[in-house]
Scaffold this motif. Sequence first.
Motif, PDB file in Angstrom:
ATOM      1  N   LYS A 187       0.054 -16.921  12.233  1.00 53.71           N
ATOM      2  CA  LYS A 187      -0.072 -17.757  11.024  1.00 53.71           C
ATOM      3  C   LYS A 187      -1.292 -17.353  10.210  1.00 53.71           C
ATOM      4  CE  LYS A 187       1.791 -22.039  12.912  1.00 53.71           C
ATOM      5  NZ  LYS A 187       1.355 -23.297  13.553  1.00 53.71           N
ATOM      6  N   VAL A 188      -2.391 -17.120  10.917  1.00 56.59           N
ATOM      7  CA  VAL A 188      -3.632 -16.751  10.236  1.00 56.59           C
ATOM      8  C   VAL A 188      -3.458 -15.386   9.546  1.00 56.59           C
ATOM      9  CG1 VAL A 188      -6.070 -16.151  10.590  1.00 56.59           C
ATOM     10  CG2 VAL A 188      -5.080 -18.123  11.779  1.00 56.59           C
ATOM     11  N   LEU A 189      -2.848 -14.429  10.243  1.00 55.30           N
ATOM     12  CA  LEU A 189      -2.631 -13.104   9.647  1.00 55.30           C
ATOM     13  C   LEU A 189      -1.766 -13.202   8.402  1.00 55.30           C
ATOM     14  CD1 LEU A 189      -2.000 -10.854  12.789  1.00 55.30           C
ATOM     15  CD2 LEU A 189      -3.891 -10.635  11.152  1.00 55.30           C
ATOM     16  N   LYS A 190      -0.716 -14.022   8.501  1.00 60.07           N
ATOM     17  CA  LYS A 190       0.202 -14.146   7.359  1.00 60.07           C
ATOM     18  C   LYS A 190      -0.465 -14.810   6.163  1.00 60.07           C
ATOM     19  CE  LYS A 190       4.667 -13.882   9.657  1.00 60.07           C
ATOM     20  NZ  LYS A 190       5.725 -14.653  10.356  1.00 60.07           N
ATOM     21  N   ALA A 191      -1.438 -15.671   6.432  1.00 63.92           N
ATOM     22  CA  ALA A 191      -2.114 -16.382   5.343  1.00 63.92           C
ATOM     23  C   ALA A 191      -3.085 -15.486   4.578  1.00 63.92           C
ATOM     24  CB  ALA A 191      -2.858 -17.594   5.909  1.00 63.92           C
ATOM     25  N   LEU A 192      -3.316 -14.273   5.081  1.00 62.98           N
ATOM     26  CA  LEU A 192      -4.324 -13.405   4.452  1.00 62.98           C
ATOM     27  C   LEU A 192      -3.826 -12.696   3.204  1.00 62.98           C
ATOM     28  CD1 LEU A 192      -5.846 -11.746   7.627  1.00 62.98           C
ATOM     29  CD2 LEU A 192      -6.987 -13.360   6.113  1.00 62.98           C
ATOM     30  N   ASP A 193      -2.513 -12.672   3.030  1.00 61.95           N
ATOM     31  CA  ASP A 193      -1.978 -11.993   1.856  1.00 61.95           C
ATOM     32  C   ASP A 193      -2.220 -10.494   1.865  1.00 61.95           C
ATOM     33  OD1 ASP A 193      -0.435 -13.370   0.231  1.00 61.95           O
ATOM     34  OD2 ASP A 193      -1.993 -14.023  -1.178  1.00 61.95           O
ATOM     35  N   LEU A 194      -2.133  -9.900   3.042  1.00 61.09           N
ATOM     36  CA  LEU A 194      -2.223  -8.448   3.144  1.00 61.09           C
ATOM     37  C   LEU A 194      -0.822  -7.952   3.473  1.00 61.09           C
ATOM     38  CD1 LEU A 194      -5.447  -8.212   5.304  1.00 61.09           C
ATOM     39  CD2 LEU A 194      -5.251  -7.591   2.902  1.00 61.09           C
ATOM     40  N   LYS A 195      -0.595  -6.653   3.270  1.00 61.04           N
ATOM     41  CA  LYS A 195       0.747  -6.151   3.567  1.00 61.04           C
ATOM     42  C   LYS A 195       0.809  -5.594   4.985  1.00 61.04           C
ATOM     43  CE  LYS A 195       2.894  -5.376  -0.827  1.00 61.04           C
ATOM     44  NZ  LYS A 195       1.737  -5.622  -1.741  1.00 61.04           N
ATOM     45  N   PHE A 196       1.386  -6.383   5.898  1.00 67.51           N
ATOM     46  CA  PHE A 196       1.612  -5.864   7.249  1.00 67.51           C
ATOM     47  C   PHE A 196       3.081  -5.957   7.554  1.00 67.51           C
ATOM     48  CE2 PHE A 196      -1.999  -8.909   7.934  1.00 67.51           C
ATOM     49  CZ  PHE A 196      -2.995  -7.971   7.926  1.00 67.51           C
ATOM     50  N   GLU A 197       3.497  -5.068   8.451  1.00 69.23           N
ATOM     51  CA  GLU A 197       4.808  -5.259   9.049  1.00 69.23           C
ATOM     52  C   GLU A 197       4.532  -5.783  10.458  1.00 69.23           C
ATOM     53  OE1 GLU A 197       8.342  -2.518  10.696  1.00 69.23           O
ATOM     54  OE2 GLU A 197       7.052  -1.626   9.150  1.00 69.23           O
ATOM     55  N   LEU A 198       5.084  -6.957  10.777  1.00 65.45           N
ATOM     56  CA  LEU A 198       4.880  -7.522  12.107  1.00 65.45           C
ATOM     57  C   LEU A 198       6.192  -7.427  12.876  1.00 65.45           C
ATOM     58  CD1 LEU A 198       3.029 -10.875  11.179  1.00 65.45           C
ATOM     59  CD2 LEU A 198       2.025  -8.645  11.650  1.00 65.45           C
ATOM     60  N   GLU A 199       6.130  -6.884  14.088  1.00 64.60           N
ATOM     61  CA  GLU A 199       7.345  -6.845  14.893  1.00 64.60           C
ATOM     62  C   GLU A 199       7.050  -7.337  16.299  1.00 64.60           C
ATOM     63  OE1 GLU A 199       9.585  -3.189  14.569  1.00 64.60           O
ATOM     64  OE2 GLU A 199      10.779  -3.710  16.339  1.00 64.60           O
ATOM     65  N   GLU A 200       7.857  -8.281  16.758  1.00 62.96           N
ATOM     66  CA  GLU A 200       7.584  -8.924  18.040  1.00 62.96           C
ATOM     67  C   GLU A 200       8.442  -8.337  19.159  1.00 62.96           C
ATOM     68  OE1 GLU A 200       7.147 -13.195  17.739  1.00 62.96           O
ATOM     69  OE2 GLU A 200       7.742 -13.430  19.846  1.00 62.96           O
ATOM     70  N   ALA A 201       7.885  -8.283  20.365  1.00 65.57           N
ATOM     71  CA  ALA A 201       8.670  -7.857  21.532  1.00 65.57           C
ATOM     72  C   ALA A 201       8.178  -8.569  22.781  1.00 65.57           C
ATOM     73  CB  ALA A 201       8.551  -6.337  21.710  1.00 65.57           C
ATOM     74  N   LYS A 202       9.023  -8.576  23.778  1.00 69.62           N
ATOM     75  CA  LYS A 202       8.669  -9.242  25.041  1.00 69.62           C
ATOM     76  C   LYS A 202       7.853  -8.320  25.934  1.00 69.62           C
ATOM     77  CE  LYS A 202      12.741 -12.272  25.527  1.00 69.62           C
ATOM     78  NZ  LYS A 202      12.186 -13.440  24.844  1.00 69.62           N
ATOM     79  N   VAL A 203       6.964  -8.935  26.691  1.00 72.12           N
ATOM     80  CA  VAL A 203       6.125  -8.174  27.616  1.00 72.12           C
ATOM     81  C   VAL A 203       5.776  -9.070  28.809  1.00 72.12           C
ATOM     82  CG1 VAL A 203       3.843  -8.804  26.646  1.00 72.12           C
ATOM     83  CG2 VAL A 203       4.198  -6.513  27.595  1.00 72.12           C
ATOM     84  N   GLY A 204       5.467  -8.454  29.940  1.00 75.04           N
ATOM     85  CA  GLY A 204       5.052  -9.226  31.118  1.00 75.04           C
ATOM     86  C   GLY A 204       6.230  -9.910  31.792  1.00 75.04           C
ATOM     87  N   GLY A 205       5.973 -11.099  32.326  1.00 72.70           N
ATOM     88  CA  GLY A 205       7.017 -11.836  33.027  1.00 72.70           C
ATOM     89  C   GLY A 205       8.206 -12.141  32.134  1.00 72.70           C
ATOM     90  N   ALA A 206       7.925 -12.437  30.870  1.00 72.31           N
ATOM     91  CA  ALA A 206       9.000 -12.734  29.917  1.00 72.31           C
ATOM     92  C   ALA A 206       9.946 -11.541  29.785  1.00 72.31           C
ATOM     93  CB  ALA A 206       8.419 -13.105  28.555  1.00 72.31           C
ATOM     94  N   ALA A 207       9.379 -10.344  29.786  1.00 69.78           N
ATOM     95  CA  ALA A 207      10.204  -9.135  29.685  1.00 69.78           C
ATOM     96  C   ALA A 207      10.934  -8.873  31.007  1.00 69.78           C
ATOM     97  CB  ALA A 207       9.336  -7.932  29.325  1.00 69.78           C
ATOM     98  N   TYR A 208      10.258  -9.172  32.112  1.00 76.40           N
ATOM     99  CA  TYR A 208      10.928  -9.022  33.406  1.00 76.40           C
ATOM    100  C   TYR A 208      12.143  -9.937  33.482  1.00 76.40           C
ATOM    101  CZ  TYR A 208      12.039  -9.318  38.311  1.00 76.40           C
ATOM    102  OH  TYR A 208      12.725  -9.315  39.491  1.00 76.40           O
ATOM    103  N   ASP A 209      11.970 -11.189  33.060  1.00 76.30           N
ATOM    104  CA  ASP A 209      13.096 -12.135  33.088  1.00 76.30           C
ATOM    105  C   ASP A 209      14.258 -11.670  32.204  1.00 76.30           C
ATOM    106  OD1 ASP A 209      11.761 -13.791  34.822  1.00 76.30           O
ATOM    107  OD2 ASP A 209      11.002 -15.133  33.255  1.00 76.30           O
ATOM    108  N   ALA A 210      13.922 -11.121  31.035  1.00 75.93           N
ATOM    109  CA  ALA A 210      14.974 -10.726  30.087  1.00 75.93           C
ATOM    110  C   ALA A 210      15.583  -9.359  30.411  1.00 75.93           C
ATOM    111  CB  ALA A 210      14.418 -10.728  28.662  1.00 75.93           C
TER     112      ALA A 210
END
Length: 357
Positions: free
Chosen positions: A21-44
Amino acid sequence: MKIAILPGDGIGTEIVAEAVKVLKALDLKFELEEAKVGGAAYDAYGHPLPEATLKLAQASDAILFGAVGDWKYDTLDRPLRPEQAILGLRKALGLFANFRPAICYEQLTHASSLKPELVAGLDILIIRELTGDIYFGQPRGRRTAPDGHFPGAEEAFDTMRYTRPEIERIARVAFEAARKRGKRVTSVDKANVLETFQLWKDVVTEVHQKEYADVALDHMYVDNAAMQLVKEPKKFDVIVTGNMFGDILSDEASMLTGSIGMLPSASLNDKKQGLYEPSHGSAPDIAGKGVANPLATILSAAMMLRFSLNQPEAADRIEAAVKKVLAQGLRTPDIYSDGTTKVGTREMGEAVVKALG
Ligand code: IPM
Ligand code: MG
């Protein structure tokens, strides 16, 4: 600029959401991409660091990482445990330089277990080598003891090792960092016992003499350093040490500030690509309750803007906003004290967004 968002397990998802949320409020141009890691990735997907997550991390300028781990994975084979995700990312991306600042915020001085006068104004930077040492040294494993006190008994072993170039590059990182702050480096070793750390001490001394004579250098054995950190922590400016000692001393240093929930960290490679994460773990005991402190992750996002994305003004804005919400008296439970206002994870994140102005 591309940022990989890897929230992980436990409170990781909650705190990373606020930093995003804080990054998005900065008004800079980023591409954000999410992925699973750790236990969450093991489960999936059956693996803590799936190929797709690793590829995303490699293709990004920076990684914003939450935390990994939960007791329920403790019985898995080691290569499948959540911790292997963070170790695998460090290794695969060559993130050898770990910055762990321990700063005591003015309003939180009383939260330290040490006397306020020992920690008021504390500002130490631990530089931990992150891809070598006993963490990654080969060979390691289990076998039947060939000799020793109990020949023929079941035995486990790990290998502590460092090469000269690994020590040279982390020493340079520490001296460069010191030049921008108090111009003092303490190199922590165990040269009185270990060959690995005699080489460490020799190489740090050489790099200092040849390239950084303007910075003050002293050497300390790790046991003494652990003691000095609680005796007179403000004597330190930059501490540089190996992977294992750095793991231990950075937890110790973080507690001096009274609030591990406030401390960010950065792990960089030689291309300034970096992984940014709070210094604390996944805290499964409070996960999902909306009470975790998101400030360490938000401050990690600020470090990311400064070190990997070349946006120092945006980093300053975030850090100023965090100081502002503390001055307003907002506190998550981990840093709460009488006379302040208790807030949850989301309220804290939203207050920082508002304080950005
Ligand atoms: C840290 C952690 C990790 C480490 C674990 C989770 C593998 O303790 O980042 O300090 O030992 O490096
Ligand atoms: Mg640790």
